[in-house]
Enzyme design. Structure first.
Site, mmCIF file in Angstrom:
data_model
loop_
_atom_site.group_PDB
_atom_site.id
_atom_site.type_symbol
_atom_site.label_atom_id
_atom_site.label_comp_id
_atom_site.label_asym_id
_atom_site.label_seq_id
_atom_site.Cartn_x
_atom_site.Cartn_y
_atom_site.Cartn_z
ATOM 1 N N ASP A 1 -2.726 58.762 12.949
ATOM 2 C CA ASP A 1 -2.398 57.501 12.277
ATOM 3 C C ASP A 1 -1.026 56.993 12.728
ATOM 4 O OD1 ASP A 1 -3.784 55.811 10.691
ATOM 5 O OD2 ASP A 1 -3.347 56.797 8.789
ATOM 6 N N GLN B 1 -5.865 59.641 3.966
ATOM 7 C CA GLN B 1 -6.234 58.277 3.554
ATOM 8 C C GLN B 1 -5.298 57.803 2.437
ATOM 9 O OE1 GLN B 1 -8.748 56.371 5.005
ATOM 10 N NE2 GLN B 1 -8.001 54.709 3.731
ATOM 11 N N LYS C 1 -15.058 55.644 8.782
ATOM 12 C CA LYS C 1 -14.407 56.418 9.849
ATOM 13 C C LYS C 1 -15.292 57.596 10.257
ATOM 14 C CE LYS C 1 -9.818 55.007 8.362
ATOM 15 N NZ LYS C 1 -8.683 55.237 7.474
#
Ligand SMILES: NC(=O)c1ccc[n+]([C@@H]2O[C@H](COP(=O)([O-])OP(=O)(O)OC[C@H]3O[C@@H](n4cnc5c(N)ncnc54)[C@H](OP(=O)(O)O)[C@@H]3O)[C@@H](O)[C@H]2O)c1
Length: 290
Positions: A124, A101, A57
């Protein structure tokens, strides 16, 4: 011997195309806005798979011109410290997106932590506000993996309206939001999970089958309707005969590709699309700040 007939839904190529266009957009906007978009990826602990995803990422951010404000915390970090970090990032004018994460070490309550992220920086799309907006078909940040599936179908002009779509898996990360997105696109949606009976008869009814389970090779060719569109979200790490780590999907590619019309490869399908959607959400959030 039968050969592969299915065409490939190339997530890697589409992800590269999306990243190129985001990069051009950022180059144009940055002088006007006086700063690049910013993304903070928070990682806790040393899970090697997570570390590889975070590196991927951050590399993608660098390539398109998004500034990274990532932090890597030791496993024993307290919830309070992470909450303080998220509060500071929520107030940081350089930061447009915050991502935690997953999975987190066991002592940390991921739901509590995700709920601390300001919904407008929740790139997200996992905050209840953004999930609620999806349920209501309102504008909002959409979760990256299911959004990546929808974008890939759109790119290949695969009709969704009126089609029988089957989603295997009902996680909050993939299965549930994807089912909602398919419904929003006017598919007739069935969601199957570990307690579903007669999975094969369910999958055989699918014009569009999406596997998001996490079971290596669960879906075989004989479980598919001929000409189905098959999207494999699963990522399973297996060690091959030579002792090397390999990534395999939930779909048995060899048999499925003889029956399907279109199929995603693993790797090179939904994985890169997820990264592209994360970058796109960060730029979307950046645009709303000016
Ligand atoms: N490509 C990407 O970028 C990306 C992103 C996220 C996840 N993934 C991958 O996608 C897969 C799913 O991820 P996830 O986070 O959704 O996993 P998860 O939270 O473990 O959910 C798995 C889902 O599959 C269902 N399931 C388990 N065994 C089943 C079976 N035999 N038949 C039908 N359904 C079954 C479970 O049912 P219950 O609800 O009944 O337990 C659950 O709903 C994993 O391989 C993950 O690594 C890929």
């Amino acid at each position: 011997m039968e050969t592969q007939t299915a065409k490939i839904l190339d997530g890697k190529a589409l992800s590269a195309k999306i990243q190129q266009s985001l990069s051009a957009q950022i180059q144009e906007l940055q002088p006007k806005f006086g700063r690049p978009p910013g993304l903070a990826v928070l990682m806790v602990g040393d899970n090697p798979a997570s570390a590889a995803y975070v590196r991927g990422k951050e590399r993608a951010c660098e390539k398109v011109g998004i500034a990274s404000f990532g932090k890597h915390f030791p496993t024993q970090t307290s919830l309070a410290e992470l909450e303080d970090t998220i509060a500071a990032l929520n107030n940081d004018p350089q930061v447009d997106g915050i991502l935690v994460q997953l999975p987190l070490p066991e002592h940390l309550d991921s739901v509590k932590l995700l709920n601390q992220i300001a919904p407008e920086k929740d790139v997200d799309g996992l905050h209840p506000v953004n999930m609620g907006r999806l349920v209501r078909s309102e504008e909002g940040l959409r979760s990256c993996t299911p959004a990546g599936v929808m974008r890939l179908l759109e790119e290949y002009q695969i009709p969704v309206q009126g089609k029988q779509a089957v989603v295997l898996g009902r996680s909050i990360l993939v299965g549930k939001p994807l089912a909602l997105m398919l419904l929003e696109a006017n598919a007739t949606v069935t969601v199957a999970h570990s307690r579903s009976h007669e999975i094969k008869s369910i999958t055989q009814s699918a014009d569009i089958l999406i596997a998001a389970v996490g079971r290596n090779g669960l879906v075989t060719g004989e479980m598919l309707k001929p000409g189905a569109i098959v999207v494999d979200v699963g990522i399973n790490r297996v060690v091959d005969a030579s002792g090397k780590d390999r990534l395999i999907g939930d779909v048995h590619f060899e048999s499925a590709s003889k029956v399907a019309e279109y199929i995603t490869p693993v790797p090179g399908g939904i994985g890169p699309m997820t990264v592209a959607m994360l970058l796109q959400n960060t730029v979307k959030s950046y645009l709303t700040r000016f």
